[in-house]
Design a protein around this motif. Sequence first.
Motif, PDB file in Angstrom:
ATOM      1  N   LEU A 150      28.338 -14.048  16.301  1.00 29.41           N
ATOM      2  CA  LEU A 150      29.052 -14.706  17.479  1.00 29.41           C
ATOM      3  C   LEU A 150      30.254 -14.664  17.666  1.00 29.41           C
ATOM      4  N   GLY A 151      30.778 -14.982  16.236  1.00 30.21           N
ATOM      5  CA  GLY A 151      32.185 -14.747  16.317  1.00 30.21           C
ATOM      6  C   GLY A 151      33.144 -13.313  16.567  1.00 30.21           C
ATOM      7  N   ARG A 152      32.772 -12.326  15.649  1.00 34.08           N
ATOM      8  CA  ARG A 152      32.952 -10.686  16.130  1.00 34.08           C
ATOM      9  C   ARG A 152      33.066 -10.503  17.371  1.00 34.08           C
ATOM     10  N   CYS A 153      31.808 -11.279  18.102  1.00 34.44           N
ATOM     11  CA  CYS A 153      31.664 -10.056  19.190  1.00 34.44           C
ATOM     12  C   CYS A 153      32.543 -11.436  20.373  1.00 34.44           C
ATOM     13  N   TYR A 154      32.838 -12.351  20.651  1.00 36.69           N
ATOM     14  CA  TYR A 154      32.742 -13.337  21.138  1.00 36.69           C
ATOM     15  C   TYR A 154      34.719 -13.524  21.470  1.00 36.69           C
ATOM     16  N   VAL A 155      35.201 -13.052  20.222  1.00 38.14           N
ATOM     17  CA  VAL A 155      36.809 -13.937  19.909  1.00 38.14           C
ATOM     18  C   VAL A 155      37.314 -12.527  20.466  1.00 38.14           C
ATOM     19  N   PRO A 156      37.032 -11.013  19.851  1.00 42.30           N
ATOM     20  CA  PRO A 156      37.782 -10.009  20.430  1.00 42.30           C
ATOM     21  C   PRO A 156      37.207  -9.837  22.253  1.00 42.30           C
ATOM     22  N   TYR A 157      36.756 -10.630  22.796  1.00 45.30           N
ATOM     23  CA  TYR A 157      35.909 -10.461  23.718  1.00 45.30           C
ATOM     24  C   TYR A 157      36.693 -11.207  24.571  1.00 45.30           C
ATOM     25  N   ASN A 175      39.380 -12.658  22.790  1.00 55.21           N
ATOM     26  CA  ASN A 175      41.764 -12.280  23.281  1.00 55.21           C
ATOM     27  C   ASN A 175      41.726 -11.011  24.371  1.00 55.21           C
ATOM     28  N   GLN A 176      40.816 -10.101  24.107  1.00 55.18           N
ATOM     29  CA  GLN A 176      40.839  -9.094  25.292  1.00 55.18           C
ATOM     30  C   GLN A 176      41.607  -9.515  26.616  1.00 55.18           C
ATOM     31  N   LYS A 177      40.242 -10.574  26.859  1.00 55.28           N
ATOM     32  CA  LYS A 177      40.930 -10.721  28.044  1.00 55.28           C
ATOM     33  C   LYS A 177      41.932 -11.024  28.686  1.00 55.28           C
ATOM     34  N   TYR A 178      42.136 -12.461  27.823  1.00 56.99           N
ATOM     35  CA  TYR A 178      43.224 -13.359  27.891  1.00 56.99           C
ATOM     36  C   TYR A 178      45.095 -13.295  27.771  1.00 56.99           C
TER      37      TYR A 178
END
Length: 229
Positions: free
Chosen positions: A80-87, A89-92
């Motif tokens: 979950l961290g590998r998927c959600y954190v990059p998403y 970070n890129q978004k915000y």
Amino acid sequence: MARLPRLIVPSQPHYIIQRGLNGQPVFQDTDDYTTFLGWLRTAARTYKVAIHAYALLPDQLHMLATPSDEEGLGQMMQWLGRCYVPYYNQKYGRAGTLWHGRFKTSVVDAANFLLVCSRYIELAAVRAGLSPAVEEYPWSSYAHHAGIRPDGVVTDHPAYWSLGNTPFQREAAYIELSGQHLSAAQIATVEAAVLKGWPLGTDQYKKDLEQKARRQVLPAKRGRPFKQP
């Protein structure tokens, strides 16, 4: 007291909590919540973890889940961290870690505390002042348990099924149960266990768990051991 090594027991429910770094938001809009829940559903199936209850708050997440083996829960959280954190970070437009350290977890005595934990988790938004009523907060598993709408993330625990012989009976019983506010003592007991990594259960449950796990599951008492004369 020193923190005990994290205890994961297959086929036992666990209360999991993970907070945003320094209290910062981890969910800011509807897409963030729905994206995370979509990945949670995939990860739970992939790593064979049954999610019984959850609540996503702006700066933290709470879950009640049963892993099928010792590795699945940690693997699910890492994925979950590998998927959600990059998403996120890129978004915000940010970089670095999103979470405040590792997730915390407590093994739960299902017979005596599973429904307490489920209610505690789903009422988190009400306690935090985010919603006037539990049924009005969209980012928890309450709607599933109350029969308002099905939730593909949730796998019902036998403790929930024990509330009635039909879906209507279970839903009605759960609504009534959730209307009974948790006592200050119940809240303090749940919070102390999960934040410190202690098992949440009766004294006998803890003794049995210690024997099953073949390791210490509660912090040792302070001071030197008492010597027999």
